[in-house]
Design a protein around this motif. Structure first.
Motif, PDB file in Angstrom:
ATOM      1  N   ILE A  73       0.849  -1.187   0.000  1.00 46.19           N
ATOM      2  CA  ILE A  73       0.000   0.000   0.000  1.00 46.19           C
ATOM      3  C   ILE A  73       0.887   1.241   0.000  1.00 46.19           C
ATOM      4  O   ILE A  73       2.058   1.186   0.397  1.00 46.19           O
ATOM      5  CB  ILE A  73      -0.969   0.041   1.210  1.00 46.19           C
ATOM      6  N   ALA A  74       0.306   2.337  -0.448  1.00 39.63           N
ATOM      7  CA  ALA A  74       0.990   3.632  -0.375  1.00 39.63           C
ATOM      8  C   ALA A  74       0.019   4.616   0.255  1.00 39.63           C
ATOM      9  O   ALA A  74      -1.190   4.555  -0.007  1.00 39.63           O
ATOM     10  CB  ALA A  74       1.402   4.110  -1.763  1.00 39.63           C
ATOM     11  N   VAL A  75       0.545   5.491   1.113  1.00 40.32           N
ATOM     12  CA  VAL A  75      -0.279   6.548   1.708  1.00 40.32           C
ATOM     13  C   VAL A  75       0.478   7.862   1.616  1.00 40.32           C
ATOM     14  O   VAL A  75       1.700   7.908   1.752  1.00 40.32           O
ATOM     15  CB  VAL A  75      -0.661   6.247   3.183  1.00 40.32           C
ATOM     16  N   HIS A  76      -0.267   8.914   1.340  1.00 40.14           N
ATOM     17  CA  HIS A  76       0.305  10.262   1.292  1.00 40.14           C
ATOM     18  C   HIS A  76      -0.772  11.169   1.881  1.00 40.14           C
ATOM     19  O   HIS A  76      -1.719  11.554   1.183  1.00 40.14           O
ATOM     20  CB  HIS A  76       0.658  10.662  -0.141  1.00 40.14           C
ATOM     21  N   ILE A  77      -0.625  11.432   3.181  1.00 38.11           N
ATOM     22  CA  ILE A  77      -1.661  12.150   3.926  1.00 38.11           C
ATOM     23  C   ILE A  77      -1.190  13.567   4.219  1.00 38.11           C
ATOM     24  O   ILE A  77      -0.267  13.768   5.008  1.00 38.11           O
ATOM     25  CB  ILE A  77      -1.987  11.404   5.241  1.00 38.11           C
ATOM     26  N   PRO A  78      -1.817  14.566   3.579  1.00 39.36           N
ATOM     27  CA  PRO A  78      -1.394  15.948   3.805  1.00 39.36           C
ATOM     28  C   PRO A  78      -1.807  16.442   5.193  1.00 39.36           C
ATOM     29  O   PRO A  78      -2.793  15.966   5.765  1.00 39.36           O
ATOM     30  CB  PRO A  78      -2.128  16.728   2.717  1.00 39.36           C
ATOM     31  N   ASP A  79      -1.042  17.380   5.716  1.00 37.01           N
ATOM     32  CA  ASP A  79      -1.376  18.020   6.988  1.00 37.01           C
ATOM     33  C   ASP A  79      -2.190  19.264   6.658  1.00 37.01           C
ATOM     34  O   ASP A  79      -1.645  20.262   6.200  1.00 37.01           O
ATOM     35  CB  ASP A  79      -0.097  18.387   7.752  1.00 37.01           C
ATOM     36  N   MET A  80      -3.477  19.186   6.860  1.00 33.98           N
ATOM     37  CA  MET A  80      -4.366  20.297   6.497  1.00 33.98           C
ATOM     38  C   MET A  80      -4.125  21.540   7.360  1.00 33.98           C
ATOM     39  O   MET A  80      -4.477  22.638   6.981  1.00 33.98           O
ATOM     40  CB  MET A  80      -5.833  19.876   6.627  1.00 33.98           C
ATOM     41  N   GLU A  81      -3.518  21.358   8.521  1.00 36.50           N
ATOM     42  CA  GLU A  81      -3.244  22.477   9.423  1.00 36.50           C
ATOM     43  C   GLU A  81      -1.978  23.239   9.010  1.00 36.50           C
ATOM     44  O   GLU A  81      -1.783  24.378   9.375  1.00 36.50           O
ATOM     45  CB  GLU A  81      -3.046  21.974  10.865  1.00 36.50           C
ATOM     46  N   ASP A  82      -1.111  22.564   8.265  1.00 39.76           N
ATOM     47  CA  ASP A  82       0.196  23.110   7.914  1.00 39.76           C
ATOM     48  C   ASP A  82       0.137  23.752   6.530  1.00 39.76           C
ATOM     49  O   ASP A  82      -0.207  23.090   5.554  1.00 39.76           O
ATOM     50  CB  ASP A  82       1.234  21.976   7.933  1.00 39.76           C
ATOM     51  N   GLU A  83       0.462  25.032   6.454  1.00 43.87           N
ATOM     52  CA  GLU A  83       0.375  25.745   5.172  1.00 43.87           C
ATOM     53  C   GLU A  83       1.430  25.294   4.159  1.00 43.87           C
ATOM     54  O   GLU A  83       1.266  25.488   2.964  1.00 43.87           O
ATOM     55  CB  GLU A  83       0.459  27.251   5.409  1.00 43.87           C
ATOM     56  N   THR A  84       2.522  24.684   4.629  1.00 44.77           N
ATOM     57  CA  THR A  84       3.541  24.198   3.689  1.00 44.77           C
ATOM     58  C   THR A  84       3.066  22.923   3.008  1.00 44.77           C
ATOM     59  O   THR A  84       3.669  22.470   2.051  1.00 44.77           O
ATOM     60  CB  THR A  84       4.875  23.911   4.406  1.00 44.77           C
ATOM     61  N   ASN A  85       1.968  22.340   3.529  1.00 39.48           N
ATOM     62  CA  ASN A  85       1.385  21.114   2.992  1.00 39.48           C
ATOM     63  C   ASN A  85       2.339  19.923   3.082  1.00 39.48           C
ATOM     64  O   ASN A  85       2.277  19.011   2.270  1.00 39.48           O
ATOM     65  CB  ASN A  85       0.887  21.315   1.564  1.00 39.48           C
ATOM     66  N   GLU A  86       3.245  19.958   4.074  1.00 40.87           N
ATOM     67  CA  GLU A  86       4.086  18.792   4.323  1.00 40.87           C
ATOM     68  C   GLU A  86       3.178  17.652   4.765  1.00 40.87           C
ATOM     69  O   GLU A  86       2.256  17.858   5.557  1.00 40.87           O
ATOM     70  CB  GLU A  86       5.107  19.103   5.428  1.00 40.87           C
ATOM     71  N   PRO A  87       3.399  16.449   4.261  1.00 37.01           N
ATOM     72  CA  PRO A  87       2.509  15.351   4.647  1.00 37.01           C
ATOM     73  C   PRO A  87       2.712  14.918   6.106  1.00 37.01           C
ATOM     74  O   PRO A  87       3.823  14.974   6.627  1.00 37.01           O
ATOM     75  CB  PRO A  87       2.905  14.229   3.691  1.00 37.01           C
ATOM     76  N   ILE A  88       1.615  14.485   6.726  1.00 36.28           N
ATOM     77  CA  ILE A  88       1.679  13.891   8.061  1.00 36.28           C
ATOM     78  C   ILE A  88       2.370  12.538   7.936  1.00 36.28           C
ATOM     79  O   ILE A  88       3.168  12.144   8.763  1.00 36.28           O
ATOM     80  CB  ILE A  88       0.254  13.657   8.629  1.00 36.28           C
ATOM     81  N   LEU A  89       2.034  11.843   6.844  1.00 35.29           N
ATOM     82  CA  LEU A  89       2.590  10.514   6.599  1.00 35.29           C
ATOM     83  C   LEU A  89       2.667  10.309   5.094  1.00 35.29           C
ATOM     84  O   LEU A  89       1.690  10.536   4.378  1.00 35.29           O
ATOM     85  CB  LEU A  89       1.686   9.448   7.236  1.00 35.29           C
ATOM     86  N   SER A  90       3.821   9.896   4.623  1.00 35.43           N
ATOM     87  CA  SER A  90       4.016   9.575   3.215  1.00 35.43           C
ATOM     88  C   SER A  90       4.898   8.343   3.175  1.00 35.43           C
ATOM     89  O   SER A  90       6.072   8.411   3.532  1.00 35.43           O
ATOM     90  CB  SER A  90       4.681  10.747   2.489  1.00 35.43           C
TER      91      SER A  90
END
Length: 187
Positions: A73-90
């Protein structure tokens, strides 16, 4: 490059089969599959690329959705709180397993969707609110992560795919919006 044309839809028998364990060392084809799956998720979350290639936005993808019955599986979960849009988990996860979970459950207020399901399926999808997951990364190194709330739900959704389970299997068919007392709703 993976596009929506590569993703099989509900009704395809591969989506209902438990996928095969992957053995190590990984062959180049499996490594590329993992990288391509993660790239698809990243592209699907980029508004310009998503429009250009007609991609539906996704945060997770499992190999069975590509008609490949392997436990990847692959997951790429954006951090909606972070304006840089760094993922929470990728991450690309090979042979992922939930090794422990909370008694407390959670579900998403708006329900769940799936790249393999082209219709709205109303109802709450209760899942464990916290999970500990073990998996092997693309280098064959053992990983162990603890997740809660939205990231936990995403990973459980994808692990269901490699076990032949669809998200709507968890919805109460008689009362889609009825929940037990121990389920919190995440908005």
């Amino acid at each position: 490059m993976i596009t929506m044309n590569d993703i099989i839809r509900e009704g395809n028998p591969t989506l209902r089969l438990p996928a095969e364990e992957i053995t190590f060392p990984l062959d180049e084809e499996t490594k590329k599959l993992g990288q391509d799956m993660l790239e698809f998720l990243q592209n699907s979350q980029d508004p310009e690329l998503a429009e250009k290639y007609q991609l539906r936005a996704g945060v997770g993808l499992a190999a069975p959705q590509l008609d490949i019955s392997k436990r990847i599986i692959a997951v790429h979960i954006p951090d909606m709180e972070d304006e840089t849009n760094e993922p929470i988990l990728s991450a690309v996860m090979i042979n992922p397993k939930v090794v422990s979970h909370s008694v407390q459950s959670a579900c998403l207020a708006e329900g769940e969707g799936c790249l393999s399901v082209d219709r709205e399926v109303p109802g709450y999808v209760p899942r464990h609110s916290r999970v500990t997951v073990t998996y092997l990364d693309l280098n064959g190194e053992q990983q162990k992560i603890r997740l809660k709330n939205y990231p936990a739900i995403v990973v459980q959704h994808e692990i269901d795919h490699i076990n032949g389970i669809m998200f709507y299997d968890h919805i109460n068919q008689d009362a889609p919006f009825k929940l037990d007392d121990n389920v919190s709703i995440i908005s």
